[in-house]
Design a protein around this motif. Structure first.
Motif, PDB file in Angstrom:
ATOM      1  N   VAL A 199       0.855  -1.188   0.000  1.00  0.00           N
ATOM      2  CA  VAL A 199       0.000   0.000   0.000  1.00  0.00           C
ATOM      3  C   VAL A 199       0.895   1.243   0.000  1.00  0.00           C
ATOM      4  O   VAL A 199       1.903   1.295   0.723  1.00  0.00           O
ATOM      5  N   ASP A 200       0.539   2.251  -0.815  1.00  0.00           N
ATOM      6  CA  ASP A 200       1.382   3.445  -0.874  1.00  0.00           C
ATOM      7  C   ASP A 200       1.333   4.206   0.452  1.00  0.00           C
ATOM      8  O   ASP A 200       0.417   4.025   1.255  1.00  0.00           O
ATOM      9  N   LYS A 201       2.342   5.034   0.674  1.00  0.00           N
ATOM     10  CA  LYS A 201       2.548   5.659   1.987  1.00  0.00           C
ATOM     11  C   LYS A 201       1.344   6.470   2.434  1.00  0.00           C
ATOM     12  O   LYS A 201       0.918   6.376   3.591  1.00  0.00           O
ATOM     13  N   ARG A 202       0.773   7.272   1.539  1.00  0.00           N
ATOM     14  CA  ARG A 202      -0.345   8.135   1.934  1.00  0.00           C
ATOM     15  C   ARG A 202      -1.551   7.303   2.350  1.00  0.00           C
ATOM     16  O   ARG A 202      -2.159   7.557   3.397  1.00  0.00           O
ATOM     17  N   LYS A 203      -1.889   6.284   1.569  1.00  0.00           N
ATOM     18  CA  LYS A 203      -3.043   5.447   1.889  1.00  0.00           C
ATOM     19  C   LYS A 203      -2.781   4.636   3.164  1.00  0.00           C
ATOM     20  O   LYS A 203      -3.674   4.473   4.007  1.00  0.00           O
ATOM     21  N   ALA A 204      -1.543   4.143   3.318  1.00  0.00           N
ATOM     22  CA  ALA A 204      -1.209   3.364   4.513  1.00  0.00           C
ATOM     23  C   ALA A 204      -1.352   4.213   5.772  1.00  0.00           C
ATOM     24  O   ALA A 204      -1.875   3.755   6.802  1.00  0.00           O
ATOM     25  N   ARG A 205      -0.919   5.452   5.701  1.00  0.00           N
ATOM     26  CA  ARG A 205      -1.015   6.325   6.881  1.00  0.00           C
ATOM     27  C   ARG A 205      -2.474   6.707   7.149  1.00  0.00           C
ATOM     28  O   ARG A 205      -2.867   6.862   8.307  1.00  0.00           O
ATOM     29  N   ALA A 206      -3.264   6.818   6.092  1.00  0.00           N
ATOM     30  CA  ALA A 206      -4.694   7.110   6.276  1.00  0.00           C
ATOM     31  C   ALA A 206      -5.379   5.922   6.950  1.00  0.00           C
ATOM     32  O   ALA A 206      -6.201   6.094   7.864  1.00  0.00           O
ATOM     33  N   GLU A 207      -5.027   4.708   6.521  1.00  0.00           N
ATOM     34  CA  GLU A 207      -5.590   3.513   7.146  1.00  0.00           C
ATOM     35  C   GLU A 207      -5.143   3.419   8.607  1.00  0.00           C
ATOM     36  O   GLU A 207      -5.924   3.059   9.492  1.00  0.00           O
ATOM     37  N   ALA A 208      -3.873   3.754   8.851  1.00  0.00           N
ATOM     38  CA  ALA A 208      -3.349   3.706  10.213  1.00  0.00           C
ATOM     39  C   ALA A 208      -4.079   4.701  11.116  1.00  0.00           C
ATOM     40  O   ALA A 208      -4.397   4.392  12.267  1.00  0.00           O
ATOM     41  N   ALA A 209      -4.338   5.890  10.586  1.00  0.00           N
ATOM     42  CA  ALA A 209      -5.065   6.897  11.366  1.00  0.00           C
ATOM     43  C   ALA A 209      -6.465   6.401  11.719  1.00  0.00           C
ATOM     44  O   ALA A 209      -6.960   6.629  12.833  1.00  0.00           O
ATOM     45  N   ASP A 210      -7.087   5.698  10.771  1.00  0.00           N
ATOM     46  CA  ASP A 210      -8.417   5.145  11.017  1.00  0.00           C
ATOM     47  C   ASP A 210      -8.368   4.095  12.133  1.00  0.00           C
ATOM     48  O   ASP A 210      -9.223   4.065  13.018  1.00  0.00           O
ATOM     49  N   TRP A 211      -7.335   3.249  12.096  1.00  0.00           N
ATOM     50  CA  TRP A 211      -7.208   2.211  13.132  1.00  0.00           C
ATOM     51  C   TRP A 211      -6.904   2.821  14.498  1.00  0.00           C
ATOM     52  O   TRP A 211      -7.436   2.371  15.524  1.00  0.00           O
ATOM     53  N   LEU A 212      -6.079   3.847  14.526  1.00  0.00           N
ATOM     54  CA  LEU A 212      -5.797   4.510  15.804  1.00  0.00           C
ATOM     55  C   LEU A 212      -7.072   5.133  16.372  1.00  0.00           C
ATOM     56  O   LEU A 212      -7.297   5.111  17.595  1.00  0.00           O
TER      57      LEU A 212
END
Length: 352
Positions: free
Chosen positions: A109-122
């Motif tokens: 997963v590209d960095k921007r999408k991965a960080r968006a998913e991570a923010a959602d999980w947090l």
């Protein structure tokens, strides 16, 4: 219910051999319990691909991940498995956000999408405002939730939890257990909880598997396991006195000279169990209503919740829970001779 995980884990390590069969359905939480050295961590590592199997197999859904006899082997990083380790093992140089984004990034997963998913999980684990913090700036409970979010961010088919609450203090453990229960209920995949804590297992798991010396000794739902323990370890785990003996004519002979009267109909090899609170202690042999009575020696007395737990030695070893006033009246001290009694109606007898 169809099994999502079907695994027979055989691992030979010199004098130790693990041989257990585990099945877990989608959406189910299975707790693997056992004393230290039973093989719990070895089983978890084998599932994760961190410990090679000697024999057996690991099948997850339609996919065979591991089968030594067919030379099938899937590297750890290619298994659809998420792991929360006992010490969480967060990357110390990464923020909470980047720790959680690490899994999706590894899966392309590209960095921007991965960080968006991570923010959602947090946000899901209640840590949205802690995204920029490094692990050293997090409390134990917060670190546990980041580790859980990191494991779930890859949408694993199997989630492995290795003593996930062991590193927490009592208060944090209570709050985090409630949170973890909620997240596990929402996880669509299979979950294996490795623990030695009976409360974690009873609260979080749908089924229990107990292993000792590398083999399964008991399995079932919490009610079945706690009502009818089959080993001393399981009995201690659920707080029962347990004895094995020969049943006949309404009694179970558990020691030379001691047959416990029971109300359950059972014959042949049998177990008999009773709660420590069912044991009464007397300074003189009790008279009156029919009881199981034997003479014992006080081995020790220690606080147990609001009561005192008395260790008794004699024809059988037993634990008795009595109130502090009752202990004071008896003047209990180590080495003191007493009489112990249990009503037949307080026993639970069942086939061995």
């Amino acid at each position: 219910m169809t099994d999502l995980l079907d695994a027979r884990l055989v691992v030979d390590r010199g004098t130790f051999r693990l041989d257990v069969h585990l099945r877990i359905a989608a959406g189910e939480v299975l707790a693997l319990l056992g004393p230290n050295g039973a093989g719990k961590t070895t089983a978890m590592r084998a599932l994760a691909g961190l410990e090679p199997l000697t024999a057996g197999h690991v099948r997850l859904g339609e996919r065979e991940l591991d089968r030594p006899d067919a030379r099938v082997w899937t590297p750890t990083e290619r298994r659809p498995i998420g792991v929360v380790f006992q010490d969480y093992l967060l990357f110390p140089h990464l923020s909470a956000l980047d720790n959680v984004a690490f899994g999706p990034r590894r899966h392309g997963v590209d960095k921007r999408k991965a960080r968006a998913e991570a923010a959602d999980w947090l946000a899901r684990v209640g840590l949205a405002e802690f995204a920029k913090r490094k692990p050293r700036q997090l409390s134990g409970g917060q670190a546990q939730r980041v580790a859980l979010a990191r494991a779930l961010a890859t949408h694993p088919e199997l989630l492995l939890l290795d003593e996930p609450l062991a590193a927490l203090d009592a208060r944090t453990r209570l709050d985090t257990r409630v949170e973890l229960q909620r997240h596990l209920a929402e996880h669509p995949g299979a979950t294996l909880l490795v623990t030695h804590d009976p409360l974690d297992a009873l609260v979080l798991a749908d089924r229990l598997v107990v292993i000792e010396h590398g083999a399964v000794v008991q399995e079932g739902d919490a009610a079945a396991v706690t009502a009818r323990p089959r080993t001393d370890y399981v009995a201690r785990l659920v707080g029962l006195n347990l004895y094995r003996g020969h049943a006949a004519d309404g009694g179970v002979r558990v020691a030379d000279g001691l047959t416990l009267a029971v109300t359950d109909r059972v014959s042949g090899e049998a177990f008999v169990a009773f709660r420590p609170s069912a044991v009464a202690i007397f300074s003189e042999r009790p008279e009156g209503s029919p009881r199981n009575v034997w003479q014992a020696t006080v081995a020790g007395v220690q606080r147990h919740g609001d009561n005192l737990r008395v260790g008794l030695q004699g024809p059988i070893e037993a634990a008795a829970d009595i109130t502090p006033p009752a202990a004071a009246e008896l003047g209990l001290t180590a080495g003191q001779r007493v009489w112990a009694a249990v009503k037949a109606t307080e026993t639970n007898a069942y086939p061995a």
